[in-house]
Design a protein around this motif. Structure first.
Motif, PDB file in Angstrom:
ATOM      1  N   ASP A  59     -13.255   0.096  31.799  1.00  0.00           N
ATOM      2  CA  ASP A  59     -12.457   0.263  32.194  1.00  0.00           C
ATOM      3  C   ASP A  59     -11.759   1.156  33.464  1.00  0.00           C
ATOM      4  OD1 ASP A  59      -9.109   1.087  32.580  1.00  0.00           O
ATOM      5  OD2 ASP A  59      -8.994  -0.009  30.481  1.00  0.00           O
ATOM      6  N   ALA A  60     -11.350   0.873  34.157  1.00  0.00           N
ATOM      7  CA  ALA A  60     -11.349   2.304  35.479  1.00  0.00           C
ATOM      8  C   ALA A  60     -10.101   3.360  35.792  1.00  0.00           C
ATOM      9  CB  ALA A  60     -10.915   1.199  36.955  1.00  0.00           C
ATOM     10  N   ARG A  61      -9.205   2.947  34.572  1.00  0.00           N
ATOM     11  CA  ARG A  61      -8.403   4.058  34.367  1.00  0.00           C
ATOM     12  C   ARG A  61      -8.825   5.525  34.789  1.00  0.00           C
ATOM     13  NH1 ARG A  61      -5.374   1.325  29.347  1.00  0.00           N
ATOM     14  NH2 ARG A  61      -6.170   0.675  28.889  1.00  0.00           N
ATOM     15  N   GLU A  62     -10.325   6.452  33.813  1.00  0.00           N
ATOM     16  CA  GLU A  62     -10.566   7.128  33.552  1.00  0.00           C
ATOM     17  C   GLU A  62     -11.960   6.880  34.580  1.00  0.00           C
ATOM     18  OE1 GLU A  62     -10.367   5.871  30.964  1.00  0.00           O
ATOM     19  OE2 GLU A  62      -8.380   5.933  30.318  1.00  0.00           O
ATOM     20  N   THR A  63     -12.034   8.139  35.365  1.00  0.00           N
ATOM     21  CA  THR A  63     -13.493   8.800  36.461  1.00  0.00           C
ATOM     22  C   THR A  63     -14.484   9.328  35.314  1.00  0.00           C
ATOM     23  OG1 THR A  63     -12.842  10.852  37.315  1.00  0.00           O
ATOM     24  CG2 THR A  63     -11.887   7.616  38.365  1.00  0.00           C
ATOM     25  N   LEU A  64     -15.710   8.913  35.390  1.00  0.00           N
ATOM     26  CA  LEU A  64     -16.841   9.749  34.319  1.00  0.00           C
ATOM     27  C   LEU A  64     -16.375  11.525  34.734  1.00  0.00           C
ATOM     28  CD1 LEU A  64     -19.122  10.180  33.449  1.00  0.00           C
ATOM     29  CD2 LEU A  64     -20.099  10.719  34.824  1.00  0.00           C
ATOM     30  N   GLU A  65     -15.843  11.775  35.915  1.00  0.00           N
ATOM     31  CA  GLU A  65     -15.488  13.010  36.219  1.00  0.00           C
ATOM     32  C   GLU A  65     -14.248  14.061  35.583  1.00  0.00           C
ATOM     33  OE1 GLU A  65     -14.279  16.021  40.227  1.00  0.00           O
ATOM     34  OE2 GLU A  65     -15.350  13.941  40.424  1.00  0.00           O
ATOM     35  N   ASP A  66     -13.095  12.465  35.242  1.00  0.00           N
ATOM     36  CA  ASP A  66     -11.501  12.803  35.054  1.00  0.00           C
ATOM     37  C   ASP A  66     -12.442  13.203  33.203  1.00  0.00           C
ATOM     38  OD1 ASP A  66     -10.770  12.338  36.702  1.00  0.00           O
ATOM     39  OD2 ASP A  66      -9.873  10.303  36.439  1.00  0.00           O
ATOM     40  N   VAL A  67     -13.148  11.999  32.138  1.00  0.00           N
ATOM     41  CA  VAL A  67     -13.793  12.180  31.030  1.00  0.00           C
ATOM     42  C   VAL A  67     -14.434  14.043  31.062  1.00  0.00           C
ATOM     43  CG1 VAL A  67     -15.192  11.529  29.401  1.00  0.00           C
ATOM     44  CG2 VAL A  67     -13.799   9.947  30.683  1.00  0.00           C
ATOM     45  N   GLU A  68     -15.000  13.983  32.454  1.00  0.00           N
ATOM     46  CA  GLU A  68     -16.261  15.439  31.919  1.00  0.00           C
ATOM     47  C   GLU A  68     -14.773  16.957  31.614  1.00  0.00           C
ATOM     48  OE1 GLU A  68     -20.793  14.107  32.062  1.00  0.00           O
ATOM     49  OE2 GLU A  68     -19.317  16.734  31.653  1.00  0.00           O
ATOM     50  N   GLU A  86      -4.662   4.874  14.036  1.00  0.00           N
ATOM     51  CA  GLU A  86      -6.210   4.654  14.158  1.00  0.00           C
ATOM     52  C   GLU A  86      -6.901   3.992  15.057  1.00  0.00           C
ATOM     53  OE1 GLU A  86      -6.337   6.937   9.961  1.00  0.00           O
ATOM     54  OE2 GLU A  86      -6.032   5.090  10.031  1.00  0.00           O
ATOM     55  N   TYR A  87      -6.288   2.763  15.229  1.00  0.00           N
ATOM     56  CA  TYR A  87      -7.203   1.371  15.521  1.00  0.00           C
ATOM     57  C   TYR A  87      -7.082   2.217  17.208  1.00  0.00           C
ATOM     58  CZ  TYR A  87      -8.108  -2.142  17.806  1.00  0.00           C
ATOM     59  OH  TYR A  87      -8.864  -3.216  19.035  1.00  0.00           O
ATOM     60  N   ASP A  88      -5.935   3.124  18.103  1.00  0.00           N
ATOM     61  CA  ASP A  88      -5.435   2.551  19.268  1.00  0.00           C
ATOM     62  C   ASP A  88      -6.674   4.377  19.469  1.00  0.00           C
ATOM     63  OD1 ASP A  88      -3.882   1.524  19.164  1.00  0.00           O
ATOM     64  OD2 ASP A  88      -1.792   2.740  19.489  1.00  0.00           O
ATOM     65  N   ASP A  89      -7.011   5.049  18.245  1.00  0.00           N
ATOM     66  CA  ASP A  89      -7.637   6.051  18.233  1.00  0.00           C
ATOM     67  C   ASP A  89      -9.048   5.660  18.607  1.00  0.00           C
ATOM     68  OD1 ASP A  89      -5.771   8.275  18.738  1.00  0.00           O
ATOM     69  OD2 ASP A  89      -6.599   8.445  16.244  1.00  0.00           O
ATOM     70  N   GLU A  90      -9.432   4.908  18.169  1.00  0.00           N
ATOM     71  CA  GLU A  90     -11.029   4.732  17.774  1.00  0.00           C
ATOM     72  C   GLU A  90     -11.361   3.498  18.979  1.00  0.00           C
ATOM     73  OE1 GLU A  90     -12.772   4.712  14.949  1.00  0.00           O
ATOM     74  OE2 GLU A  90     -14.349   2.683  15.790  1.00  0.00           O
ATOM     75  N   GLU A  91      -9.954   2.659  20.178  1.00  0.00           N
ATOM     76  CA  GLU A  91     -10.484   2.137  20.966  1.00  0.00           C
ATOM     77  C   GLU A  91     -10.693   2.779  21.521  1.00  0.00           C
ATOM     78  OE1 GLU A  91     -11.799  -1.357  21.590  1.00  0.00           O
ATOM     79  OE2 GLU A  91     -11.653  -1.602  19.521  1.00  0.00           O
ATOM     80  N   PHE A  92      -9.671   3.421  21.605  1.00  0.00           N
ATOM     81  CA  PHE A  92      -9.599   5.266  23.196  1.00  0.00           C
ATOM     82  C   PHE A  92     -10.989   5.605  23.275  1.00  0.00           C
ATOM     83  CE2 PHE A  92      -9.404   9.406  23.647  1.00  0.00           C
ATOM     84  CZ  PHE A  92      -7.923   9.407  25.183  1.00  0.00           C
ATOM     85  N   GLY A  93     -11.663   6.078  21.632  1.00  0.00           N
ATOM     86  CA  GLY A  93     -13.057   6.717  21.644  1.00  0.00           C
ATOM     87  C   GLY A  93     -14.256   6.302  21.854  1.00  0.00           C
ATOM     88  N   LYS A  94     -13.993   5.359  22.524  1.00  0.00           N
ATOM     89  CA  LYS A  94     -14.554   3.679  22.747  1.00  0.00           C
ATOM     90  C   LYS A  94     -15.029   3.785  24.488  1.00  0.00           C
ATOM     91  CE  LYS A  94     -15.910   0.783  18.350  1.00  0.00           C
ATOM     92  NZ  LYS A  94     -15.689   0.335  17.516  1.00  0.00           N
TER      93      LYS A  94
END
Lengths: 181, 195
Positions: free
Chosen positions: A113-122, B5-13
């Motif tokens: 998913d392109a919503r977050e770049t690696l730089e954003d996540v870092e 919780e499902y959202d968190d799990e998916e977001f985390g992944k």
């Protein structure tokens, strides 16, 4: 490529064979590089932290009670060394510096998913408390179970789940802030 | 599992996928590690070669000699003898000293210091009070092609003096660190480790 078991190499290293320890290092180094880089935020410092952790483990080999599980024992030392480093750095009030080499080396998966770049996540990851960052990385990046995480950190499973949950919530907020800018 | 919780799990992944790719360190890691462990042993109080066993201040002074081939051969033979003597002394010290074992190690902190030398050279090594001024020299590893050399060395907290040996013969103090001089007016650099 050596076929010796971890226990054999640990015994040799504990007797002073540095080359045997280098084989153990080669066996586990890659497994822990990603965790260290993501925990401390840049590659050069992560290398120093890993070196320090490995030296510390060499010194403490005599206390490795289950040499067959050397990898898990080493992981605990790496984790502690990362924590110590992060705390010391926070005390020095040094900001986390982006390591260009790390970012250039990181491949971009077009399927992600392109919503977050690696730089954003870092950036967002660096804003988390060290406990939350550690729990998030272990759970979602290293794919450890909560039982494994509890074994490594000495923290209870419920507390770890809470840390991961809070980490996700905080990351989500931070990334939304980034996108809103 | 609740929707949140499902959202968190998916977001985390999803976020974690960004973080999975990190280029591993190469085998230089083990080269540095082995050198650091050997240097670490040299700082152990149980190792007899710890404190300048050969007091080598004479060879720390830069010298330029112009020799005929014959004289060069004769001096080379003499130097070989001196080096052999040094090896003997170090070996004997290690035999007579208590063997450094893990159980004897009492350090509770590790300060890994990265030394960087930038300049054209074929070899660069690090000497200092922490490795008995070269009893167990630490070799720096070239990084890239722009003349950068590095080594990571564990040091006890406190003040240490050091210098680089370039191409096995040239003594170079770190221009970016505070310096000190010995009785032969040879400059060394100072680093203070720990809080």
């Amino acid at each position: 490529m050596t076929t010796k078991t971890d226990a054999e190499l640990v015994a040799a290293a504990a007797a002073g064979d540095v080359d045997a320890f280098a084989m153990l290092s080669r066996r586990y180094r890659d497994l822990y590089t990603r965790f260290a880089v993501r925990m401390v935020g840049n590659r050069d410092e992560a290398e120093d932290v890993l070196q320090s952790a490995f030296i510390r483990s060499f010194r403490a080999l005599g206390s490795c009670r289950d040499p067959e599980r050397f990898g898990a024992w080493l992981y605990r030392i790496v984790t502690n060394e990362c924590r110590t480093f992060v705390v010391r750095r926070a005390r020095r009030e040094r900001r986390i510096v982006r390591d260009d080499a790390t970012f250039q080396a990181a491949s971009v998966d077009p399927a992600v998913d392109a919503r977050e770049t690696l730089e954003d996540v870092e950036y967002a990851l660096a804003q988390l408390d060290a406990d939350q960052r550690e729990a998030f990385l272990m759970k979602h990046v290293e794919d450890l179970s909560y039982e494994e995480m509890a074994d490594i950190t000495g923290v209870g499973i419920s507390a770890l789940k809470m840390r991961v949950k809070r980490a996700c919530t905080r990351l989500r907020e931070l990334l939304e802030e980034v996108h809103d800018v | 599992m609740s929707e949140r919780e499902y959202d968190d799990e998916e977001f985390g992944k999803r976020v974690a996928r960004r973080l999975r790719s990190v280029e591993p360190f190469d085998d230089r890691f083990e080269v540095d590690l082995v050198a650091a462990i050997r240097a670490d042993r040299a700082t152990e109080p149980n190792v007899a070669v710890r404190a300048r066993p050969l007091a080598p201040a004479w060879w720390r002074t830069p010298l330029t000699l112009h020799l005929s081939p014959l004289a060069g051969l004769a001096i080379a033979a003499s130097l070989t003898a001196i080096v052999s003597l040094g090896t003997f002394v170090a070996t004997r010290s290690q035999v007579t000293a208590p063997a450094p074992t893990v159980a004897q190690v009492t350090h509770d902190t590790v300060n890994v210091v990265r030394f960087v030398f930038v300049g054209q050279a074929k070899t660069v090594s690090l000497v200092g009070d922490f490795n008995a001024w070269g009893a167990e020299p630490v070799s720096l590893t070239p990084v890239g092609t722009n003349g950068t050399w590095t080594a990571s060395v564990p040091l006890p907290s406190g003040r240490h003096e050091y210098a680089f040996i370039v191409d096995g013969r040239r003594w170079v103090a770190d221009p970016f660190a505070p310096s000190t001089s010995d009785e032969f007016n040879t400059s060394s650099s100072i680093i203070t480790v720990g809080s």
